[in-house]
Scaffold this active site. Sequence first.
Site, short mmCIF file in Angstrom:
data_model
loop_
_atom_site.label_atom_id
_atom_site.label_comp_id
_atom_site.label_asym_id
_atom_site.label_seq_id
_atom_site.Cartn_x
_atom_site.Cartn_y
_atom_site.Cartn_z
N GLY A 64 38.97 138.34 35.64
CA GLY A 64 38.48 137.14 34.96
C GLY A 64 36.99 136.91 35.06
O GLY A 64 36.52 135.82 34.77
N GLU B 108 46.46 136.48 42.58
CA GLU B 108 46.48 135.01 42.52
C GLU B 108 47.68 134.46 43.28
O GLU B 108 47.59 133.42 43.93
CB GLU B 108 46.47 134.57 41.04
CG GLU B 108 45.11 134.81 40.42
CD GLU B 108 45.12 135.11 38.93
OE1 GLU B 108 46.13 134.81 38.26
OE2 GLU B 108 44.12 135.67 38.44
N HIS C 174 50.70 139.71 42.56
CA HIS C 174 49.39 139.49 41.91
C HIS C 174 48.45 138.81 42.90
O HIS C 174 48.87 137.96 43.68
CB HIS C 174 49.57 138.65 40.64
CG HIS C 174 48.34 138.65 39.80
ND1 HIS C 174 47.25 137.86 40.11
CD2 HIS C 174 48.00 139.35 38.70
CE1 HIS C 174 46.29 138.10 39.22
NE2 HIS C 174 46.73 139.00 38.34
N LYS D 61 49.47 134.64 32.63
CA LYS D 61 49.22 133.65 33.70
C LYS D 61 49.73 132.28 33.22
O LYS D 61 50.73 132.22 32.54
CB LYS D 61 47.74 133.66 34.08
CG LYS D 61 47.26 135.10 34.38
CD LYS D 61 45.89 135.19 34.97
CE LYS D 61 45.56 136.68 35.22
NZ LYS D 61 44.28 136.88 35.87
N ASN E 241 49.46 139.90 30.91
CA ASN E 241 49.82 138.86 31.89
C ASN E 241 49.16 137.56 31.44
O ASN E 241 47.95 137.39 31.60
CB ASN E 241 49.33 139.28 33.28
CG ASN E 241 49.52 138.17 34.31
OD1 ASN E 241 50.26 137.20 34.07
ND2 ASN E 241 48.88 138.31 35.46
N GLU F 47 44.13 146.19 40.73
CA GLU F 47 43.30 145.12 40.19
C GLU F 47 42.28 144.68 41.24
O GLU F 47 42.60 143.85 42.11
CB GLU F 47 44.16 143.91 39.82
CG GLU F 47 45.18 144.18 38.74
CD GLU F 47 45.57 142.90 38.00
OE1 GLU F 47 45.51 142.91 36.77
OE2 GLU F 47 45.91 141.90 38.65
N SER G 128 39.27 142.41 33.81
CA SER G 128 38.32 142.34 32.69
C SER G 128 38.45 143.51 31.73
O SER G 128 37.44 144.02 31.22
CB SER G 128 36.89 142.20 33.22
OG SER G 128 36.76 140.99 33.97
#
Length: 247
Positions: free
Chosen positions: A173, A97, A95, A10, A8, A167, A207
């Site tokens: 991240g 985000e 997701h 992003k 992904n 996730e 991560s």
Amino acid sequence: MPRIVVGNWKMHKTAAQTAAFLDVFLPQVTALPPAIEVVLAPPFTAIPEAARRLHGTRVRLGAQTMHWELEGAFTGEISAPMLLELGVTHVILGHSERRALFNETDHAVNLKVHTALEQGLTPIIALGETLAERKAGTTDDRVVAQSHAALKGVSGDALRRVIIAYEPIWAIGTGENCDPGEADRVMGTIRASRTELADTPILYGGSMTPSNVGAYAERPNVNGGLVGGASLDPEGFARLIANAVRS
Ligand code: 13P
């Protein structure tokens, strides 16, 4: 069940940067064993370039989101037919985000999952708990609720075409990946929450790196990874894929 590794990207890489990535990446993944599936999800603007280069390879093309309607007055949005026309086969939905920064609700995710399945796209449904939820001991309730909400009204054959990605938000991240045994436990809880999820691929994300992927891949409930930062470097991502196959 094949292992699945999804990159992904992003909001990273222009079309030119995508071409440069694939120049290095594709020669390193020419001999993927049948037991592994690789999906790359670049930004929308790089999808045509990626599609041209991935044609005839075993690497599939994903999108990072889409709208649930097929067309209409939705400024800035992209529909399933637009993605299908470019050769996209997978779409990441929900997701964290998208949920946190763009107000994507469980209901919207559910509408998108239905549209993806009806249109022949494979949804990769992302879910996971916040750090506060983990500390409060509500991780399992949270992820099971998200999974139920995303899959509301989905059954039978359609349900067999779904991929779930666990996730934990605090692991995304941050370099603080979730302990593989704990990830496996949560993913087992998601799987056990509905009998039809027994054979659903569930991926870990947060991560993931070439050096820790093996510790996830050997766990029974982990069927692969949804990889952010570590998918941006062509050599590192190829190494991560190789290590996912090896373990
Ligand atoms: P990182 O691999 O950068 O932690 O991102 C994970 C992710 O959000 C993939 O969708």
